[in-house]
Design an enzyme around this catalytic site. Structure first.
Site: not given
Length: 454
Positions: A109-114, A177, A230
């Site tokens: 999860a880091a840095p938290g966008g999703k 992700d 990405c």
């Protein structure tokens, strides 16, 4: 841009007559994006911004902004009104398609966008577990969750294998992700080119395979698994998905055409036509750096999970101290909050409904951090301030966006305020920023030290 020769060779084979267009994109300016936060703002918020915004087609909440703008240096950003995110990365949260009441785990999860994107769709109803294996990255992840006013998130720092053993079949939706070779980030951060040369796609394939195996175990039957990277390399994208579908034939790729208007993925050697249901964003075709997304449904027969729900507990003195604080500022806790109070040492949390037991796991945050109880006093947290709206409290100090005191507050300075003694919620326009404690007309600044502007 000086790209690795092996990367250029692979892209030439993959894109063929479109290769020149792709390479030329690296000499074009990159695109910048932000995503407004529906937990904090309404549909009219973009009109309040001091600079021009332009809609991102694959994200309802997403907007492009110009490179010369600095939205991260704006008080609205510190109030959690929006999250700065690379435009193509917004495809991922859109693909997950979170709903209020879902139980979702974001494994990397880091840095938290999703996580913050998902949370905005859930309206603080349901459960999000936001995990990252790196403890150092989790600290920044937790800050972004708190600043966004998210109440229904548990933050962990574990190997996905450990979580899979603890919570088999518990989640409606799993997001991976995945760590990847980052080819889609070369234009954004050229330093990643050297990292690619040192650790290319082949180094990430076994990591991605392992995380997907854990995701399978965490997902309930009938749930959906979203996988994204990405990067452009097929080993990490279509080949990875094809290998997963072969190992776990109970999964089926879902169509994403309706929600992600970008390019289809590739089939492999003319077979596996279903892989065209995956989605790719190419920087020479769309206004973004590049991303890959696949979404699969698990079609096994439903089996009820035997994972136990966390039982919250709190000392009566700590509970009373929180309630006394709430009364002192004129805040009436919403339904369900009092029953969900949980104390861990000196920290007081509001546990999300149906949060699974976390015994034996590395837990960074057990839910919405309300504050601390020390020396028989309750001290409110930055997370509590961020998740409250001004109309929920009596004690508040409303500052306009252009007021110099907003900048002074964000720098941690003491303000002169002609109000009665007590705790106050400090707000910019109608958005909460943090706490201040007034003593003899002096507001002692209580914004979290690590959040202050330098």
């Amino acid at each position: 841009m000086d790209l690795p020769l092996l990367f250029e060779k692979e892209m030439r084979l993959l894109l063929q007559d479109k290769y020149t267009d792709f390479i030329d994109a690296y000499d074009q300016p990159r695109y910048f994006g932000l995503r407004v936060n529906p937990l904090k703002v309404g549909a009219d918020f973009p009109d309040k911004m001091a600079f021009e915004l332009r809609k991102i087609p694959w994200c309802h909440e997403g907007y492009y902004y110009q490179e010369e703008e600095r939205p991260g240096k704006d008080a609205y950003y510190m109030a959690g009104c929006y999250y700065i995110q690379e435009p193509s990365a917004m495809m991922v949260g859109r693909a997950v398609d979170a709903k209020p009441g879902d139980k979702i785990i974001d494994l990397c999860a880091a840095p938290g966008g999703k996580t913050t994107h998902i949370a905005g769709m859930m309206d603080n109803r349901g459960l999000i577990v936001s995990n990252d294996i790196s403890p150092s990255r989790v600290r920044h992840l937790s800050k972004n969750i708190q600043i966004s006013g998210i109440r229904n998130c548990v933050v962990t720092s574990e190997d996905p294998k450990v979580l899979a053993r603890a919570w088999p079949g518990y989640f409606d939706k799993v997001l991976v992700d995945a760590p990847c070779s980052g080819e889609g980030m070369f234009r954004k951060d050229p330093k990643l080119i050297k990292s690619w040369e040192e650790s290319g796609p082949d180094d990430f394939v076994p990591i991605q395979r392992s995380i997907l195996a854990s995701a399978h175990r965490l997902l309930k039957n009938g749930g959906t698994l979203t996988y994204s990277t990405c990067t452009f390399n097929m080993k990490e994208n279509e080949y990875m998905v094809a290998a997963f579908l072969k190992e776990y034939p109970q999964y089926e790729l879902l169509e994403l055409e309706r929600i992600l208007p970008v390019s289809d993925g590739f089939s492999i050697n003319g077979s596996d036509a279903c892989l065209k249901r995956t989605k790719r964003l190419w920087p020479h075709l769309f206004e973004g750096e590049g991303h890959f997304v696949a979404k699969m449904i698990k079609k096994d027969v439903y089996i009820e999970s035997n994972v136990h729900v966390f039982q919250s507990s709190i000392h009566q003195e700590a509970k009373a101290a929180f309630l006394n604080f709430a009364e002192s500022i004129g805040y009436e806790p919403e339904e369900g909050i009092i029953d969900a109070l949980h104390q861990h040492v000196d920290k007081i949390f509001c546990m999300p409904k149906e949060a699974p037991k976390t015994q034996g796991l590395r837990v960074f945050s057990s839910g919405w951090l309300l504050g601390t109880y020390q020396k028989k006093r309750f001290e409110p947290s930055q997370a509590l301030a961020s998740a409250l709206k001004p109309d929920q409290v009596r004690n508040k100090i409303m500052l306009s966006h252009d007021d110099i005191n907003v900048t002074r507050y964000l720098k941690g300075e003491t303000l002169s305020i002609d109000v009665e003694n007590g705790w106050y919620l400090i707000c910019v326009d109608v958005y909460s920023l943090g706490w201040g404690k007034v003593v003899n007309h002096k507001l002692k600044n209580k914004i979290e030290a690590s959040w202050r502007w330098l």
